[in-house]
Write an enzyme that holds these catalytic residues in place. Structure first.
Site, PDB file in Angstrom:
ATOM      1  N   GLU A   1       0.840  -1.191   0.000  1.00 39.22           N
ATOM      2  CA  GLU A   1       0.000   0.000   0.000  1.00 39.22           C
ATOM      3  C   GLU A   1       0.877   1.242   0.000  1.00 39.22           C
ATOM      4  OE1 GLU A   1      -2.696  -0.656   3.327  1.00 39.22           O
ATOM      5  OE2 GLU A   1      -4.149  -1.556   1.972  1.00 39.22           O
TER       6      GLU A   1
ATOM      7  N   CYS B   1       3.345   8.679   0.744  1.00 36.60           N
ATOM      8  CA  CYS B   1       3.902   7.791   1.772  1.00 36.60           C
ATOM      9  C   CYS B   1       4.152   6.432   1.107  1.00 36.60           C
ATOM     10  CB  CYS B   1       2.918   7.672   2.940  1.00 36.60           C
ATOM     11  SG  CYS B   1       3.503   6.569   4.223  1.00 36.60           S
TER      12      CYS B   1
ATOM     13  N   CYS C   1       6.653  -6.181   7.533  1.00 35.50           N
ATOM     14  CA  CYS C   1       7.755  -5.563   8.271  1.00 35.50           C
ATOM     15  C   CYS C   1       8.201  -6.522   9.363  1.00 35.50           C
ATOM     16  CB  CYS C   1       7.312  -4.235   8.896  1.00 35.50           C
ATOM     17  SG  CYS C   1       8.660  -3.393   9.760  1.00 35.50           S
TER      18      CYS C   1
ATOM     19  N   CYS D   1       6.773  -3.642  15.931  1.00 31.63           N
ATOM     20  CA  CYS D   1       6.418  -2.610  16.914  1.00 31.63           C
ATOM     21  C   CYS D   1       5.040  -2.957  17.475  1.00 31.63           C
ATOM     22  CB  CYS D   1       6.423  -1.227  16.274  1.00 31.63           C
ATOM     23  SG  CYS D   1       8.053  -0.791  15.631  1.00 31.63           S
TER      24      CYS D   1
ATOM     25  N   CYS E   1       1.590  -1.517  15.973  1.00 31.74           N
ATOM     26  CA  CYS E   1       1.518  -1.343  14.517  1.00 31.74           C
ATOM     27  C   CYS E   1       0.926  -2.573  13.839  1.00 31.74           C
ATOM     28  CB  CYS E   1       2.920  -1.074  13.980  1.00 31.74           C
ATOM     29  SG  CYS E   1       2.985  -0.991  12.188  1.00 31.74           S
TER      30      CYS E   1
ATOM     31  N   CYS F   1      -1.057   6.172   9.919  1.00 31.44           N
ATOM     32  CA  CYS F   1       0.211   5.591  10.303  1.00 31.44           C
ATOM     33  C   CYS F   1       0.018   4.277  11.072  1.00 31.44           C
ATOM     34  CB  CYS F   1       0.898   6.588  11.210  1.00 31.44           C
ATOM     35  SG  CYS F   1       2.637   6.530  11.056  1.00 31.44           S
TER      36      CYS F   1
HETATM   37  S1  SF4 Z   1       5.931   1.005  13.017  1.00 34.08           S
HETATM   38 FE1  SF4 Z   1       5.233  -0.822  11.879  1.00 34.08          FE
HETATM   39  S2  SF4 Z   1       6.011  -0.561   9.760  1.00 34.08           S
HETATM   40 FE2  SF4 Z   1       7.138   0.890  11.120  1.00 34.08          FE
HETATM   41  S3  SF4 Z   1       8.996  -0.261  11.746  1.00 34.08           S
HETATM   42 FE3  SF4 Z   1       7.446  -0.627  13.362  1.00 34.08          FE
HETATM   43  S4  SF4 Z   1       6.416  -2.557  12.717  1.00 34.08           S
HETATM   44 FE4  SF4 Z   1       7.528  -1.770  10.926  1.00 34.08          FE
END
Ligand code: SF4
Length: 367
Positions: free
Chosen positions: A101, A114, A121, A125, A128, A344
């Site tokens: 995306e 963006c 990923c 985190c 996220c 985000c």
């Molecule tokens: S916020 Fe999400 S996309 Fe960004 S580094 Fe952390 S896990 Fe990865």
């Protein structure tokens, strides 16, 4: 072996993956003058043309040669969703059928794209959704720069100035070579001609790569996803902190070369009663001492499967006031595109987007 030869040993040269110098070498290998590379770059990046037959200032036989020996792989727009605030999310399909995306955010006040750097990923985190997916694969340089080409074409912005932020899916410094090559392609004066000032790379702090970034000739703006004020807190919220701790990260920021008036942006997602207390704000002031930086507060975009809450406006304002009283430039990000989940930390690919109940189950399994 020169890069062009390497590319030709595979099936066909993918022009989208080539920097200008590599395309020049490829033309050499075809027995053609190198200057045609600049024309091809202009067609691809300035005019959004990906069909060699339409490159009308190239000789007919050269166009035929290129069509036979080269390709220009371009992500395909599978869906566009436009938010009430004009933010537009693009679901793009890559050549191998994977999805990513990319998001257009208008009037920030700049026009901003963006862009993603990985499918999924690996950073996990805690707040996220993308992190919940895990990593599927790195994007290539052509796929990263290709998102910019596609968005500029689809939005009628090939002639408009825009910024890019590498804040979509993925951790750009975990895919260093492809990310930096994509930035060089986007910076080429025969293509988009973007300066580093119009690019922002956001990282959780993959330290060896950050140290390497500090030596690059093409330097994007730097944003650090900080999100915590103690080692323990950050270990939980941003797990890479267990490998590269907060103190080391901030020391690397102190050493990071900044030009006059440049500052590092520290992104700080605000989680109610986790990292949003006045003590956190005061610790943040102390941590940033001696760093030319500014802070961007991001009240959490709540989502199913994310075990945190968004703090009240009062708590956010109190936090911001403490930073400001200590001379830190602080902004509170107005969340864009929340109605289309383009905000985000909310990017998640179509293949992961099952029915809401099923998705919640998947997220809980992986959490
Ligand atoms: S916020 Fe999400 S996309 Fe960004 S580094 Fe952390 S896990 Fe990865």
């Amino acid at each position: 072996m020169p890069p062009a030869a390497v590319m030709f040993t595979q099936t066909r040269l993918d022009v989208a993956e080539a920097e200008l110098s590599e395309l020049e070498e490829a033309l050499d290998a075809l027995g053609r003058p190198r200057f045609h590379a600049r024309q091809i770059f202009q067609w691809v990046y300035k005019r959004g043309v990906t069909d060699f037959a339409l490159m009308s200032d190239l000789a007919r036989d050269l166009r035929a040669d290129l069509a036979a020996s080269c390709t220009i792989a371009t992500p395909v727009v599978e869906r566009q969703e436009r938010s009430e605030d004009g933010t537009t999310k693009f679901l793009l399909r890559l050549a191998d059928g994977k999805h990513i995306e990319s998001v257009f955010i208008p009037d920030t006040p700049a026009q901003t794209f963006c862009i993603s750097t990985q499918v999924g990923c690996a950073m996990k985190c805690a707040f996220c959704l993308t992190g919940k997916m895990g990593i599927d694969r790195n994007l290539t340089a052509g796929e990263i720069a290709g998102q910019v080409r596609v968005l500029a074409r689809e939005l009628g912005m090939l002639d408009t100035r825009f910024n890019i932020v590498l804040m979509g899916m993925g951790e750009p410094l975990h895919n260093y070579e492809a990310t930096m090559k994509a930035l060089r392609i986007l910076a080429d004066e025969h293509g988009f001609g973007m300066s580093g000032r119009r690019m922002t790379l956001s990282t959780v702090g993959v330290l060896p790569a950050l140290e390497r970034l500090a030596t690059e000739p093409l330097m994007p703006n730097l944003a650090i996803s900080l999100h915590a004020t103690t080692e323990d807190q950050r270990d939980l919220l941003v797990p890479i902190n267990r490998k590269y701790g907060l103190k080391e990260l901030l020391d690397a920021c102190r050493r990071f070369p900044l030009k006059r008036r440049e500052r590092i942006t520290f992104e700080y997602v605000m989680l109610q009663e986790v990292n949003d207390t006045p003590e956190d704000a005061r610790r943040l002031v102390r941590l940033l001492h001696g760093i030319r930086g500014k802070v961007n507060l991001l009240p959490l975009n709540e989502a199913a499967g994310i075990p945190f809450a968004r703090p009240s406006d009062d708590r956010v304002n109190r936090f911001a006031r403490i930073l400001a009283e200590h001379g830190i430039t602080v902004s509170v990000r107005k969340s864009r595109g929340r109605d289309i989940r383009a905000a985000c930390g909310q990017l998640i690919t179509e293949s992961s987007r099952k029915a809401p109940g099923a998705r919640l189950a998947t997220l809980m399994e992986t959490s």
